[in-house]
Enzyme design. Structure first.
Site, mmCIF file in Angstrom:
data_model
loop_
_atom_site.group_PDB
_atom_site.id
_atom_site.type_symbol
_atom_site.label_atom_id
_atom_site.label_comp_id
_atom_site.label_asym_id
_atom_site.label_seq_id
_atom_site.Cartn_x
_atom_site.Cartn_y
_atom_site.Cartn_z
ATOM 1 N N LYS A 117 -9.521 7.531 31.630
ATOM 2 C CA LYS A 117 -8.811 6.228 31.708
ATOM 3 C C LYS A 117 -7.197 6.339 31.288
ATOM 4 O O LYS A 117 -6.608 5.750 31.952
ATOM 5 C CB LYS A 117 -9.376 5.279 30.464
ATOM 6 C CG LYS A 117 -10.661 4.482 31.021
ATOM 7 C CD LYS A 117 -10.960 3.397 30.161
ATOM 8 C CE LYS A 117 -12.203 2.589 30.578
ATOM 9 N NZ LYS A 117 -12.675 1.662 29.812
ATOM 10 N N LYS A 200 -17.769 6.974 40.289
ATOM 11 C CA LYS A 200 -18.601 5.919 39.476
ATOM 12 C C LYS A 200 -18.091 4.663 40.100
ATOM 13 O O LYS A 200 -16.918 4.296 40.272
ATOM 14 C CB LYS A 200 -18.552 6.145 38.054
ATOM 15 C CG LYS A 200 -19.458 5.078 37.466
ATOM 16 C CD LYS A 200 -19.257 5.142 36.077
ATOM 17 C CE LYS A 200 -17.950 4.332 35.454
ATOM 18 N NZ LYS A 200 -17.560 3.933 34.157
ATOM 19 N N LYS A 203 -15.965 -1.571 37.742
ATOM 20 C CA LYS A 203 -15.139 -3.034 38.032
ATOM 21 C C LYS A 203 -13.767 -2.778 38.227
ATOM 22 O O LYS A 203 -13.280 -4.015 38.861
ATOM 23 C CB LYS A 203 -15.517 -3.946 36.808
ATOM 24 C CG LYS A 203 -15.816 -3.311 35.732
ATOM 25 C CD LYS A 203 -16.565 -4.381 34.635
ATOM 26 C CE LYS A 203 -16.818 -3.634 33.426
ATOM 27 N NZ LYS A 203 -18.062 -4.272 32.558
HETATM 28 P P1 TYM Z 1 -19.240 -0.868 29.955
HETATM 29 O O1 TYM Z 1 -18.964 -2.323 30.022
HETATM 30 O O2 TYM Z 1 -18.203 -0.290 30.869
HETATM 31 O O3 TYM Z 1 -20.832 -0.939 31.056
HETATM 32 C C1 TYM Z 1 -21.648 -1.886 30.681
HETATM 33 C C2 TYM Z 1 -23.072 -1.072 30.947
HETATM 34 O O4 TYM Z 1 -23.152 -0.489 32.237
HETATM 35 C C3 TYM Z 1 -23.416 0.705 32.448
HETATM 36 N N1 TYM Z 1 -22.663 1.242 33.908
HETATM 37 C C4 TYM Z 1 -23.321 1.899 34.662
HETATM 38 N N2 TYM Z 1 -24.478 2.525 34.777
HETATM 39 C C5 TYM Z 1 -24.747 2.970 35.925
HETATM 40 N N3 TYM Z 1 -23.824 3.078 37.061
HETATM 41 C C6 TYM Z 1 -22.744 2.727 36.942
HETATM 42 N N4 TYM Z 1 -21.720 2.695 37.723
HETATM 43 C C7 TYM Z 1 -22.305 2.173 35.934
HETATM 44 N N5 TYM Z 1 -21.051 1.307 35.360
HETATM 45 C C8 TYM Z 1 -21.307 0.770 34.443
HETATM 46 C C9 TYM Z 1 -22.694 1.362 31.465
HETATM 47 O O5 TYM Z 1 -23.125 2.695 30.950
HETATM 48 C C10 TYM Z 1 -23.025 0.696 30.338
HETATM 49 O O6 TYM Z 1 -24.289 0.872 29.512
HETATM 50 N N6 TYM Z 1 -18.456 1.174 25.656
HETATM 51 C C11 TYM Z 1 -19.384 0.379 26.503
HETATM 52 C C12 TYM Z 1 -19.742 -0.932 25.939
HETATM 53 C C13 TYM Z 1 -20.460 -0.962 24.408
HETATM 54 C C14 TYM Z 1 -21.573 -0.401 24.010
HETATM 55 C C15 TYM Z 1 -21.498 -0.640 22.799
HETATM 56 C C16 TYM Z 1 -22.871 -0.113 24.756
HETATM 57 C C17 TYM Z 1 -19.628 -1.335 23.347
HETATM 58 N N7 TYM Z 1 -20.498 -1.020 22.395
HETATM 59 C C18 TYM Z 1 -22.725 -0.264 22.006
HETATM 60 C C19 TYM Z 1 -23.930 0.296 24.254
HETATM 61 C C20 TYM Z 1 -24.059 0.072 22.567
HETATM 62 C C21 TYM Z 1 -18.809 0.167 27.890
HETATM 63 O O7 TYM Z 1 -17.470 0.069 28.147
HETATM 64 O O8 TYM Z 1 -19.675 -0.611 28.718
#
Ligand code: TYM
Length: 338
Positions: A117, A200, A203
């Site tokens: 990032k 990947k 968003k």
């Molecule tokens: P975030 O908001 O980027 O994504 C949320 C969830 O969606 C999954 N994901 C994907 N899975 C498969 N293919 C993709 N292209 C894809 N894009 C996103 C992510 O793996 C995630 O599970 N740090 C985390 C949020 C978070 C979190 C937590 C998760 C904060 N605290 C505690 C679990 C437990 C994040 O930025 O996810």
């Protein structure tokens, strides 16, 4: 040290920074729904993580409601799961600070997501973006969560969570935090960009054509799959034939995840099929599964007061678990409570 002393509990979250994508749905939210009823489930809209990069304040509240609407539309049930937004439970920030003092700078330097990032611009990033995995560990461990369903991109952060738990337990000589398991399974662990199968789906990608949004209508979904990049070869006769064909692999994985079958079953249904046949079938399936959800999301978004009520209620339930665990943590660390 084992997790058998801990009640099985799921925690996971999604950041409200930009709209929900098919990656978020298949890699995370759909699987959250599947875990309901198997054990206690706690799902969070992690708004404090979103502000690690700039968010317009009005848009942030709106996106927080939209992610909550996505959860509800996908089938999360506030009577069976705890649904809330992170900033309403201040214990997240408090435990996050303790973990900033447990995690080592060397550990943070190994986090590939920060490197990706920040790119060559690391000096200009917020300190929060760098420290964010320690807050994520706090999110999870504040509930003594034993299972965390996430997509593949979050695996390293869950491993760091285990390192933080182990170091805390070791430093204070207590078996206090569980060593949480990441739950990363099924065909949707890494849904890829529709225009470049090596990246990947996210968003924040440049073009809207590279992702499916949970709010896209039927026409948009069909158009995006029709225009999805592929190689010229038809589908193979066996899944082994998808090796080194990232775009083909991705479309088969999406079909499999949407239909709750394995990639092997998809290939068995369409052996040797050309894209002219497979892409419309995939678009139809996606519309069938996603269009009702998108309609349900807008129905929830028409009643923001109801979403706010659900989140407030969930936050109260979350606090009831989190506050005693934070209090015990403070006691273990030696913070005076007078
Ligand atoms: P975030 O908001 O980027 O994504 C949320 C969830 O969606 C999954 N994901 C994907 N899975 C498969 N293919 C993709 N292209 C894809 N894009 C996103 C992510 O793996 C995630 O599970 N740090 C985390 C949020 C978070 C979190 C937590 C998760 C904060 N605290 C505690 C679990 C437990 C994040 O930025 O996810």
């Amino acid at each position: 040290m084992t997790n058998t002393n801990f009640t099985p509990r799921v925690f996971s979250g999604v950041k409200p920074s930009g709209g929900l994508t098919l990656g978020n749905y298949l890699g995370a939210i759909k699987r959250f729904v599947g875990m309901q009823g198997q054990m206690e489930t706690v799902y969070c809209v992690v708004d404090m993580h979103a502000i690690t990069v700039w968010q317009d304040p009005k848009e942030l509240s709106n996106m927080t409601r939209e992610v909550a609407a996505g959860y509800l539309a996908a089938g999360l049930d506030p009577t069976r799961s705890i649904l809330f937004n992170q900033s309403q439970v201040s214990a997240h920030a408090e435990l996050g600070w303790i973990f900033n003092c447990v995690a080592r700078v060397g550990w943070m330097n190994r986090m590939t997501q920060f490197k990706d990032k920040a790119g060559s611009n690391a000096e200009k990033q917020s300190l929060g973006l760098y420290a964010y995995p320690a807050l994520m560990a706090a999110d999870i461990l504040l509930y003594h969560a034993t299972h965390v369903p996430v997509g593949d991109d979050q695996k390293q952060h869950v491993e760091l969570t285990r390192d933080i738990a182990a170091k805390f337990n070791h430093d204070f000589g207590r078996d206090f935090f569980p060593l949480t398991e990441p739950v990363i399974e099924g065909p949707a662990m890494r849904i890829m960009n529709l225009r470049d199968g090596t990246k990947k789906m996210s968003k924040s990608g440049e073009s809207d054509m590279e992702r499916i949004n949970m709010t896209d209508d039927a026409d948009k979904i069909a158009k995006k799959f029709k225009k999805a990049k592929t190689d010229p070869e038809p589908l193979p006769e066996t899944v082994d034939g998808l090796k080194d064909r990232p775009e083909a692999r991705n479309l088969v994985d999406i079909y499999a995840a949407l239909n709750d079958v394995t990639p092997e079953a998809v290939i068995a249904e369409y052996p040797g099929a050309g894209w002219g046949k497979f892409k419309p079938a995939l678009a139809d399936l996606a519309v069938e599964k996603l269009a009702p959800m998108s309609a349900e999301m807008s129905r929830f978004m028409d009643d923001p007061a109801e979403i706010d009520r659900i989140l407030a209620d969930g936050a109260a339930k979350a606090r009831a678990i989190a506050d005693p665990i934070l209090r015990d943590t403070y006691d273990i660390v030696g913070m005076l409570r007078s």
